[in-house]
Design a protein around this motif. Structure first.
Motif, PDB file in Angstrom:
ATOM      1  N   VAL A 138      11.414  32.669  49.346  1.00  0.00           N
ATOM      2  CA  VAL A 138      11.039  33.814  49.401  1.00  0.00           C
ATOM      3  C   VAL A 138      11.453  34.304  47.726  1.00  0.00           C
ATOM      4  O   VAL A 138      12.421  34.730  48.013  1.00  0.00           O
ATOM      5  CB  VAL A 138      10.987  34.736  50.513  1.00  0.00           C
ATOM      6  CG1 VAL A 138      10.207  36.116  50.333  1.00  0.00           C
ATOM      7  CG2 VAL A 138      10.371  34.120  51.725  1.00  0.00           C
ATOM      8  N   ARG A 139      10.453  34.796  46.927  1.00  0.00           N
ATOM      9  CA  ARG A 139      10.936  35.289  45.779  1.00  0.00           C
ATOM     10  C   ARG A 139      10.497  36.992  45.752  1.00  0.00           C
ATOM     11  O   ARG A 139       9.199  37.270  45.805  1.00  0.00           O
ATOM     12  CB  ARG A 139       9.948  34.534  44.573  1.00  0.00           C
ATOM     13  CG  ARG A 139      10.646  33.235  44.498  1.00  0.00           C
ATOM     14  CD  ARG A 139       9.990  32.458  43.708  1.00  0.00           C
ATOM     15  NE  ARG A 139       8.757  32.015  44.087  1.00  0.00           N
ATOM     16  CZ  ARG A 139       7.286  31.769  43.774  1.00  0.00           C
ATOM     17  NH1 ARG A 139       7.099  32.348  42.385  1.00  0.00           N
ATOM     18  NH2 ARG A 139       6.469  31.435  44.608  1.00  0.00           N
ATOM     19  N   MET A 140      11.423  37.634  45.840  1.00  0.00           N
ATOM     20  CA  MET A 140      11.090  39.017  46.097  1.00  0.00           C
ATOM     21  C   MET A 140      11.141  39.912  44.894  1.00  0.00           C
ATOM     22  O   MET A 140      12.033  40.301  44.284  1.00  0.00           O
ATOM     23  CB  MET A 140      12.261  39.709  47.036  1.00  0.00           C
ATOM     24  CG  MET A 140      11.952  41.033  47.721  1.00  0.00           C
ATOM     25  SD  MET A 140      10.611  40.986  49.014  1.00  0.00           S
ATOM     26  CE  MET A 140      11.625  39.952  50.314  1.00  0.00           C
ATOM     27  N   ARG A 141      10.074  40.363  44.376  1.00  0.00           N
ATOM     28  CA  ARG A 141       9.569  40.942  42.939  1.00  0.00           C
ATOM     29  C   ARG A 141       9.877  42.169  43.422  1.00  0.00           C
ATOM     30  O   ARG A 141       8.946  43.144  43.663  1.00  0.00           O
ATOM     31  CB  ARG A 141       8.264  40.382  42.665  1.00  0.00           C
ATOM     32  CG  ARG A 141       8.215  38.889  41.982  1.00  0.00           C
ATOM     33  CD  ARG A 141       6.570  38.433  41.583  1.00  0.00           C
ATOM     34  NE  ARG A 141       6.775  37.172  41.437  1.00  0.00           N
ATOM     35  CZ  ARG A 141       5.632  36.313  41.188  1.00  0.00           C
ATOM     36  NH1 ARG A 141       4.557  36.974  41.518  1.00  0.00           N
ATOM     37  NH2 ARG A 141       5.887  35.165  40.803  1.00  0.00           N
ATOM     38  N   THR A 142      10.812  42.890  43.120  1.00  0.00           N
ATOM     39  CA  THR A 142      11.326  44.199  43.217  1.00  0.00           C
ATOM     40  C   THR A 142      11.089  45.178  42.410  1.00  0.00           C
ATOM     41  O   THR A 142      11.440  45.096  41.114  1.00  0.00           O
ATOM     42  CB  THR A 142      12.915  44.335  43.690  1.00  0.00           C
ATOM     43  OG1 THR A 142      13.072  43.277  44.602  1.00  0.00           O
ATOM     44  CG2 THR A 142      13.179  45.525  44.183  1.00  0.00           C
ATOM     45  N   SER A 143      10.402  46.188  42.763  1.00  0.00           N
ATOM     46  CA  SER A 143      10.457  47.553  41.679  1.00  0.00           C
ATOM     47  C   SER A 143      11.367  48.424  41.652  1.00  0.00           C
ATOM     48  O   SER A 143      12.397  48.134  42.528  1.00  0.00           O
ATOM     49  CB  SER A 143       9.025  48.177  42.206  1.00  0.00           C
ATOM     50  OG  SER A 143       9.055  48.303  43.638  1.00  0.00           O
ATOM     51  N   THR A 192       5.711  51.414  39.492  1.00  0.00           N
ATOM     52  CA  THR A 192       5.636  50.809  40.732  1.00  0.00           C
ATOM     53  C   THR A 192       7.356  51.204  41.466  1.00  0.00           C
ATOM     54  O   THR A 192       8.007  51.223  40.549  1.00  0.00           O
ATOM     55  CB  THR A 192       5.801  49.360  40.829  1.00  0.00           C
ATOM     56  OG1 THR A 192       6.847  48.842  39.568  1.00  0.00           O
ATOM     57  CG2 THR A 192       4.073  48.960  40.450  1.00  0.00           C
ATOM     58  N   TRP A 193       7.433  51.273  42.729  1.00  0.00           N
ATOM     59  CA  TRP A 193       8.673  51.904  43.195  1.00  0.00           C
ATOM     60  C   TRP A 193       8.652  51.332  44.715  1.00  0.00           C
ATOM     61  O   TRP A 193       7.826  51.062  45.450  1.00  0.00           O
ATOM     62  CB  TRP A 193       8.661  53.392  43.129  1.00  0.00           C
ATOM     63  CG  TRP A 193       7.584  54.051  43.938  1.00  0.00           C
ATOM     64  CD1 TRP A 193       6.256  54.468  43.449  1.00  0.00           C
ATOM     65  CD2 TRP A 193       7.559  54.430  45.216  1.00  0.00           C
ATOM     66  NE1 TRP A 193       5.596  54.982  44.520  1.00  0.00           N
ATOM     67  CE2 TRP A 193       6.230  55.143  45.593  1.00  0.00           C
ATOM     68  CE3 TRP A 193       8.600  54.452  46.457  1.00  0.00           C
ATOM     69  CZ2 TRP A 193       5.907  55.548  46.739  1.00  0.00           C
ATOM     70  CZ3 TRP A 193       8.253  54.916  47.754  1.00  0.00           C
ATOM     71  CH2 TRP A 193       6.973  55.587  47.865  1.00  0.00           C
ATOM     72  N   VAL A 250       6.784  46.274  46.555  1.00  0.00           N
ATOM     73  CA  VAL A 250       6.249  47.888  45.983  1.00  0.00           C
ATOM     74  C   VAL A 250       5.578  48.619  46.931  1.00  0.00           C
ATOM     75  O   VAL A 250       5.144  48.109  47.681  1.00  0.00           O
ATOM     76  CB  VAL A 250       5.340  47.782  44.891  1.00  0.00           C
ATOM     77  CG1 VAL A 250       5.968  46.782  43.641  1.00  0.00           C
ATOM     78  CG2 VAL A 250       3.953  47.005  45.345  1.00  0.00           C
ATOM     79  N   ALA A 251       5.703  49.792  47.139  1.00  0.00           N
ATOM     80  CA  ALA A 251       5.314  50.745  47.998  1.00  0.00           C
ATOM     81  C   ALA A 251       3.716  50.865  47.587  1.00  0.00           C
ATOM     82  O   ALA A 251       3.307  50.771  46.640  1.00  0.00           O
ATOM     83  CB  ALA A 251       5.850  52.101  47.961  1.00  0.00           C
ATOM     84  N   PRO A 252       2.939  51.289  48.602  1.00  0.00           N
ATOM     85  CA  PRO A 252       1.364  51.374  48.446  1.00  0.00           C
ATOM     86  C   PRO A 252       0.965  52.642  47.448  1.00  0.00           C
ATOM     87  O   PRO A 252      -0.064  52.277  46.871  1.00  0.00           O
ATOM     88  CB  PRO A 252       0.842  51.603  49.977  1.00  0.00           C
ATOM     89  CG  PRO A 252       1.817  51.349  50.674  1.00  0.00           C
ATOM     90  CD  PRO A 252       3.300  51.542  50.230  1.00  0.00           C
ATOM     91  N   ASP A 253       1.811  53.666  47.346  1.00  0.00           N
ATOM     92  CA  ASP A 253       1.607  54.780  46.565  1.00  0.00           C
ATOM     93  C   ASP A 253       2.061  54.655  45.191  1.00  0.00           C
ATOM     94  O   ASP A 253       2.724  55.317  44.600  1.00  0.00           O
ATOM     95  CB  ASP A 253       2.173  56.039  47.317  1.00  0.00           C
ATOM     96  CG  ASP A 253       1.587  57.280  46.833  1.00  0.00           C
ATOM     97  OD1 ASP A 253       0.630  57.191  45.905  1.00  0.00           O
ATOM     98  OD2 ASP A 253       1.958  58.502  47.291  1.00  0.00           O
ATOM     99  N   GLY A 301       5.880  54.743  52.595  1.00  0.00           N
ATOM    100  CA  GLY A 301       4.770  54.428  51.710  1.00  0.00           C
ATOM    101  C   GLY A 301       4.248  55.529  50.872  1.00  0.00           C
ATOM    102  O   GLY A 301       3.477  54.982  49.911  1.00  0.00           O
ATOM    103  N   GLY A 302       4.321  56.767  50.962  1.00  0.00           N
ATOM    104  CA  GLY A 302       3.959  57.731  50.359  1.00  0.00           C
ATOM    105  C   GLY A 302       4.859  58.250  49.556  1.00  0.00           C
ATOM    106  O   GLY A 302       6.358  58.586  49.693  1.00  0.00           O
ATOM    107  N   LEU A 303       4.708  58.689  48.144  1.00  0.00           N
ATOM    108  CA  LEU A 303       5.669  58.919  47.153  1.00  0.00           C
ATOM    109  C   LEU A 303       6.326  60.286  47.468  1.00  0.00           C
ATOM    110  O   LEU A 303       7.318  60.386  47.187  1.00  0.00           O
ATOM    111  CB  LEU A 303       4.859  59.339  45.730  1.00  0.00           C
ATOM    112  CG  LEU A 303       5.710  59.576  44.671  1.00  0.00           C
ATOM    113  CD1 LEU A 303       6.561  58.483  44.346  1.00  0.00           C
ATOM    114  CD2 LEU A 303       4.960  59.872  43.255  1.00  0.00           C
ATOM    115  N   PRO A 304       5.530  61.322  47.983  1.00  0.00           N
ATOM    116  CA  PRO A 304       6.207  62.755  48.226  1.00  0.00           C
ATOM    117  C   PRO A 304       7.345  62.325  49.456  1.00  0.00           C
ATOM    118  O   PRO A 304       8.410  63.139  49.126  1.00  0.00           O
ATOM    119  CB  PRO A 304       5.138  63.730  48.687  1.00  0.00           C
ATOM    120  CG  PRO A 304       4.017  63.138  47.902  1.00  0.00           C
ATOM    121  CD  PRO A 304       4.014  61.485  48.147  1.00  0.00           C
TER     122      PRO A 304
END
Length: 306
Positions: A165-170, A203-204, A230-233, A293-296
Protein backbone atom coordinates in the motif's frame (compact mmCIF):
# COMPACT_ATOMS: atom_id res chain seq x y z
CA UNK A 1 -0.38 -8.39 15.30
CA UNK A 2 3.30 -7.60 15.41
CA UNK A 3 3.92 -4.37 13.50
CA UNK A 4 7.29 -2.80 12.61
CA UNK A 5 7.32 0.95 12.08
CA UNK A 6 10.34 2.55 10.43
CA UNK A 7 10.50 6.24 11.26
CA UNK A 8 8.17 5.51 14.15
CA UNK A 9 9.54 8.30 16.35
CA UNK A 10 8.14 10.98 14.02
CA UNK A 11 4.78 12.73 14.37
CA UNK A 12 2.67 10.20 12.44
CA UNK A 13 4.66 7.25 13.76
CA UNK A 14 4.12 8.18 17.41
CA UNK A 15 0.38 8.57 16.94
CA UNK A 16 0.13 5.32 14.98
CA UNK A 17 2.16 3.47 17.62
CA UNK A 18 -0.13 4.75 20.37
CA UNK A 19 -3.22 3.66 18.47
CA UNK A 20 -1.89 0.16 17.79
CA UNK A 21 -0.60 -0.40 21.33
CA UNK A 22 -3.95 0.70 22.75
CA UNK A 23 -5.60 -2.14 20.83
CA UNK A 24 -3.10 -4.71 22.08
CA UNK A 25 -0.76 -4.96 19.11
CA UNK A 26 2.98 -5.61 19.47
CA UNK A 27 4.74 -2.55 18.05
CA UNK A 28 8.44 -2.39 17.24
CA UNK A 29 9.85 0.97 16.20
CA UNK A 30 12.97 1.13 14.05
CA UNK A 31 14.86 4.27 15.02
CA UNK A 32 18.32 5.70 14.48
CA UNK A 33 18.18 7.08 18.05
CA UNK A 34 16.05 4.59 19.99
CA UNK A 35 17.15 5.79 23.44
CA UNK A 36 15.85 9.29 22.88
CA UNK A 37 12.58 8.55 21.13
CA UNK A 38 9.25 9.87 22.32
CA UNK A 39 6.97 6.83 21.98
CA UNK A 40 4.54 4.91 24.20
CA UNK A 41 6.19 2.93 27.00
CA UNK A 42 4.80 -0.32 25.58
CA UNK A 43 6.61 0.19 22.28
CA UNK A 44 9.91 -1.62 21.81
CA UNK A 45 12.60 0.41 20.05
CA UNK A 46 15.25 -1.26 17.90
CA UNK A 47 18.18 0.65 16.36
CA UNK A 48 18.80 0.73 12.61
CA UNK A 49 20.89 2.91 10.31
CA UNK A 50 18.04 3.46 7.80
CA UNK A 51 20.43 2.62 4.97
CA UNK A 52 21.38 -1.06 4.95
CA UNK A 53 19.80 -4.43 5.69
CA UNK A 54 22.29 -5.21 8.44
CA UNK A 55 21.89 -5.53 12.19
CA UNK A 56 19.49 -7.05 14.68
CA UNK A 57 16.55 -5.12 13.26
CA UNK A 58 16.47 -7.43 10.23
CA UNK A 59 15.52 -10.33 12.53
CA UNK A 60 12.43 -8.41 13.64
CA UNK A 61 10.95 -8.71 10.12
CA UNK A 62 10.47 -12.46 10.57
CA UNK A 63 7.06 -13.14 12.05
CA UNK A 64 5.80 -9.57 11.75
CA UNK A 65 2.38 -9.28 10.14
CA UNK A 66 3.01 -5.79 8.81
CA UNK A 67 5.71 -3.18 8.18
CA UNK A 68 5.03 0.56 8.02
CA UNK A 69 7.71 2.69 6.38
CA UNK A 70 7.58 6.36 7.35
CA UNK A 71 11.34 6.95 7.21
CA UNK A 72 12.73 9.99 5.44
CA UNK A 73 14.20 13.42 6.13
CA UNK A 74 11.62 16.17 6.74
CA UNK A 75 10.82 18.27 3.66
CA UNK A 76 10.43 21.26 5.98
CA UNK A 77 13.80 20.84 7.64
CA UNK A 78 15.66 23.58 5.78
CA UNK A 79 16.06 25.40 2.46
CA UNK A 80 16.21 23.08 -0.53
CA UNK A 81 19.79 23.42 -1.66
CA UNK A 82 21.05 20.79 -4.06
CA UNK A 83 22.60 18.94 -1.16
CA UNK A 84 19.35 19.11 0.84
CA UNK A 85 17.27 17.84 -2.08
CA UNK A 86 19.70 14.97 -2.55
CA UNK A 87 19.34 14.13 1.15
CA UNK A 88 15.52 14.21 0.96
CA UNK A 89 15.61 11.71 -1.87
CA UNK A 90 18.38 9.44 -0.63
CA UNK A 91 16.94 9.15 2.88
CA UNK A 92 13.72 7.75 1.41
CA UNK A 93 15.25 5.48 -1.20
CA UNK A 94 17.88 4.02 1.14
CA UNK A 95 15.42 3.26 3.94
CA UNK A 96 12.88 1.70 1.58
CA UNK A 97 15.52 -0.38 -0.21
CA UNK A 98 16.87 -1.59 3.14
CA UNK A 99 13.40 -2.77 4.20
CA UNK A 100 12.79 -4.54 0.89
CA UNK A 101 16.21 -6.20 1.14
CA UNK A 102 15.44 -7.33 4.71
CA UNK A 103 12.17 -8.87 3.50
CA UNK A 104 14.11 -10.62 0.73
CA UNK A 105 16.44 -12.15 3.33
CA UNK A 106 13.50 -13.41 5.40
CA UNK A 107 12.20 -16.97 4.78
CA UNK A 108 9.08 -16.89 2.60
CA UNK A 109 6.82 -18.34 5.29
CA UNK A 110 8.00 -15.72 7.81
CA UNK A 111 7.65 -12.61 5.67
CA UNK A 112 5.18 -9.85 6.58
CA UNK A 113 1.92 -9.94 4.66
CA UNK A 114 1.81 -6.18 4.04
CA UNK A 115 4.15 -3.22 3.59
CA UNK A 116 2.62 0.23 4.00
CA UNK A 117 5.00 2.69 2.41
CA UNK A 118 4.62 6.44 2.82
CA UNK A 119 4.54 8.65 -0.26
CA UNK A 120 3.30 12.16 -1.02
CA UNK A 121 0.19 13.58 -2.65
CA UNK A 122 2.75 15.72 -4.50
CA UNK A 123 3.19 12.61 -6.70
CA UNK A 124 0.80 14.27 -9.15
CA UNK A 125 2.58 17.62 -9.31
CA UNK A 126 0.71 20.88 -9.90
CA UNK A 127 -2.55 19.92 -11.64
CA UNK A 128 -4.70 23.05 -11.72
CA UNK A 129 -8.44 22.32 -11.52
CA UNK A 130 -8.19 18.68 -12.62
CA UNK A 131 -9.73 16.19 -10.20
CA UNK A 132 -7.13 13.51 -9.39
CA UNK A 133 -7.91 9.99 -8.21
CA UNK A 134 -5.30 7.31 -7.56
CA UNK A 135 -4.97 6.51 -11.27
CA UNK A 136 -3.86 10.07 -12.04
CA UNK A 137 -0.70 10.65 -14.03
CA UNK A 138 2.55 11.62 -12.27
CA UNK A 139 3.83 15.18 -12.25
CA UNK A 140 7.23 16.68 -13.00
CA UNK A 141 8.08 18.81 -9.95
CA UNK A 142 10.86 17.83 -7.54
CA UNK A 143 8.42 16.47 -4.96
CA UNK A 144 6.52 14.61 -7.68
CA UNK A 145 9.67 12.95 -9.00
CA UNK A 146 10.81 12.12 -5.46
CA UNK A 147 7.48 10.46 -4.65
CA UNK A 148 7.63 8.48 -7.89
CA UNK A 149 11.12 7.15 -7.15
CA UNK A 150 10.11 6.40 -3.55
CA UNK A 151 7.18 4.32 -4.76
CA UNK A 152 9.32 2.57 -7.37
CA UNK A 153 11.69 1.44 -4.62
CA UNK A 154 8.74 0.10 -2.60
CA UNK A 155 7.25 -1.74 -5.59
CA UNK A 156 10.15 -4.18 -5.43
CA UNK A 157 8.41 -5.77 -2.42
CA UNK A 158 5.46 -6.99 -4.50
CA UNK A 159 7.32 -9.86 -6.26
CA UNK A 160 8.23 -11.11 -2.77
CA UNK A 161 4.58 -11.91 -2.05
CA UNK A 162 3.95 -8.82 0.06
CA UNK A 163 0.80 -6.72 -0.33
CA UNK A 164 1.93 -3.14 -0.91
CA UNK A 165 0.00 0.00 0.00
CA UNK A 166 1.51 3.33 -1.10
CA UNK A 167 0.08 6.07 1.11
CA UNK A 168 0.12 9.37 -0.79
CA UNK A 169 -0.09 11.72 2.16
CA UNK A 170 -1.22 15.34 2.11
CA UNK A 171 -0.43 17.98 4.76
CA UNK A 172 -1.26 16.58 8.18
CA UNK A 173 -3.36 18.77 10.48
CA UNK A 174 -2.93 18.20 14.20
CA UNK A 175 -1.66 19.74 17.40
CA UNK A 176 2.12 19.59 17.21
CA UNK A 177 2.29 18.65 13.51
CA UNK A 178 5.44 20.42 12.22
CA UNK A 179 4.21 21.44 8.76
CA UNK A 180 0.83 22.48 10.14
CA UNK A 181 2.53 24.71 12.72
CA UNK A 182 4.47 26.43 9.94
CA UNK A 183 1.30 26.88 7.89
CA UNK A 184 -0.59 28.55 10.72
CA UNK A 185 2.29 30.64 12.14
CA UNK A 186 1.84 33.65 9.78
CA UNK A 187 -1.86 33.80 10.66
CA UNK A 188 -1.08 33.76 14.38
CA UNK A 189 1.37 36.63 13.76
CA UNK A 190 -1.29 38.66 11.90
CA UNK A 191 0.50 38.34 8.52
CA UNK A 192 -1.42 35.37 7.11
CA UNK A 193 -3.17 35.23 3.77
CA UNK A 194 -3.09 33.62 0.34
CA UNK A 195 0.12 32.22 -1.17
CA UNK A 196 0.39 33.59 -4.69
CA UNK A 197 -3.13 34.07 -6.06
CA UNK A 198 -4.46 31.53 -3.53
CA UNK A 199 -6.39 29.61 -6.19
CA UNK A 200 -4.31 26.43 -5.93
CA UNK A 201 -6.20 23.47 -4.46
CA UNK A 202 -5.01 22.59 -0.97
CA UNK A 203 -5.06 18.94 0.12
CA UNK A 204 -4.91 18.04 3.82
CA UNK A 205 -5.77 15.29 6.30
CA UNK A 206 -6.26 15.24 10.07
CA UNK A 207 -3.77 13.21 12.11
CA UNK A 208 -6.53 10.89 13.38
CA UNK A 209 -7.50 10.06 9.80
CA UNK A 210 -3.98 9.38 8.52
CA UNK A 211 -3.62 7.00 11.47
CA UNK A 212 -7.00 5.53 10.55
CA UNK A 213 -5.92 4.97 6.96
CA UNK A 214 -2.72 3.23 8.04
CA UNK A 215 -4.83 1.04 10.32
CA UNK A 216 -7.12 0.32 7.37
CA UNK A 217 -4.12 -0.67 5.26
CA UNK A 218 -2.89 -3.06 7.92
CA UNK A 219 -6.26 -4.68 8.51
CA UNK A 220 -8.04 -4.68 5.13
CA UNK A 221 -6.50 -7.33 2.89
CA UNK A 222 -8.32 -5.96 -0.16
CA UNK A 223 -6.64 -2.57 0.03
CA UNK A 224 -3.60 -2.40 -2.23
CA UNK A 225 -1.70 -0.02 -4.48
CA UNK A 226 -1.75 3.76 -4.25
CA UNK A 227 -4.08 5.43 -1.73
CA UNK A 228 -4.73 9.17 -1.72
CA UNK A 229 -4.59 10.16 1.96
CA UNK A 230 -6.67 13.32 1.66
CA UNK A 231 -9.78 14.58 3.44
CA UNK A 232 -12.92 15.04 1.32
CA UNK A 233 -13.19 18.81 1.91
CA UNK A 234 -10.51 20.01 -0.52
CA UNK A 235 -10.57 23.79 -0.96
CA UNK A 236 -8.52 26.50 -2.59
CA UNK A 237 -5.65 27.78 -0.48
CA UNK A 238 -7.19 31.22 0.02
CA UNK A 239 -10.26 29.57 1.57
CA UNK A 240 -8.06 27.48 3.87
CA UNK A 241 -6.23 30.64 5.01
CA UNK A 242 -9.55 32.37 5.74
CA UNK A 243 -10.78 29.39 7.73
CA UNK A 244 -7.57 29.32 9.79
CA UNK A 245 -8.05 33.02 10.45
CA UNK A 246 -11.64 32.43 11.54
CA UNK A 247 -10.60 29.78 14.06
CA UNK A 248 -7.69 31.86 15.38
CA UNK A 249 -9.62 35.16 15.27
CA UNK A 250 -6.99 36.72 13.03
CA UNK A 251 -7.20 38.62 9.72
CA UNK A 252 -5.98 36.88 6.56
CA UNK A 253 -5.66 39.80 4.16
CA UNK A 254 -1.85 39.73 3.80
CA UNK A 255 -1.01 38.00 0.47
CA UNK A 256 2.46 36.69 -0.31
CA UNK A 257 3.20 37.14 -4.05
CA UNK A 258 4.38 34.04 -5.88
CA UNK A 259 7.57 35.71 -7.23
CA UNK A 260 8.56 36.67 -3.68
CA UNK A 261 8.02 33.10 -2.47
CA UNK A 262 10.13 31.74 -5.32
CA UNK A 263 12.96 34.15 -4.55
CA UNK A 264 12.81 33.50 -0.80
CA UNK A 265 12.32 29.74 -0.88
CA UNK A 266 13.62 28.62 -4.27
CA UNK A 267 12.36 25.15 -5.24
CA UNK A 268 10.81 24.81 -1.78
CA UNK A 269 8.11 27.29 -2.88
CA UNK A 270 6.32 24.44 -4.67
CA UNK A 271 5.15 23.29 -1.23
CA UNK A 272 3.00 26.43 -1.07
CA UNK A 273 2.25 27.25 -4.70
CA UNK A 274 1.56 23.85 -6.28
CA UNK A 275 -1.90 22.36 -5.84
CA UNK A 276 -4.04 19.45 -6.84
CA UNK A 277 -7.68 18.54 -6.33
CA UNK A 278 -7.09 14.97 -5.18
CA UNK A 279 -9.81 12.60 -4.00
CA UNK A 280 -9.56 9.53 -1.76
CA UNK A 281 -11.40 7.09 -4.03
CA UNK A 282 -9.62 3.98 -2.71
CA UNK A 283 -10.35 4.83 0.93
CA UNK A 284 -14.02 5.51 0.17
CA UNK A 285 -14.35 2.27 -1.80
CA UNK A 286 -12.89 0.38 1.17
CA UNK A 287 -15.56 1.88 3.41
CA UNK A 288 -13.38 4.28 5.36
CA UNK A 289 -15.29 7.03 7.15
CA UNK A 290 -13.29 10.16 7.88
CA UNK A 291 -13.42 11.31 11.49
CA UNK A 292 -12.51 14.85 10.39
CA UNK A 293 -13.78 15.13 6.83
CA UNK A 294 -14.71 18.81 7.04
CA UNK A 295 -12.15 21.62 7.11
CA UNK A 296 -13.78 23.71 9.90
CA UNK A 297 -14.08 20.71 12.22
CA UNK A 298 -10.48 19.61 11.58
CA UNK A 299 -9.04 23.08 12.14
CA UNK A 300 -11.04 23.66 15.29
CA UNK A 301 -9.71 20.42 16.78
CA UNK A 302 -6.12 20.99 15.64
CA UNK A 303 -6.03 24.63 16.79
CA UNK A 304 -7.88 24.17 20.04
CA UNK A 305 -6.32 26.28 22.77
CA UNK A 306 -4.14 28.29 20.37
Amino acid sequence: MKILIAGGSGYIGRRLSTSLVKDGHDVVVLSRKPTGQNSPSDVRAVPWDARTANGDWVKEIAGAEGVVNLAGASVGGGRWTRARMAQLLSSRLEATSAIVQAITQTPIDRRPSVLLNASGIDYYGDRGDETIAEDGQPGASFLARMSQQWETAALKAEPLGVRLVRMRTSMVFGRGAPAFNLLTLPVRLFVGGPFGNGRQWFTWIHIDDIVGLYRLGLENERLTGAVNAVAPDVRRQVEVAKEIGRVLHRPTWFPTPAPLLRVALGAMSELLLDGRKATAEKAKAAGYRFQFGGLPQALEEALRGR
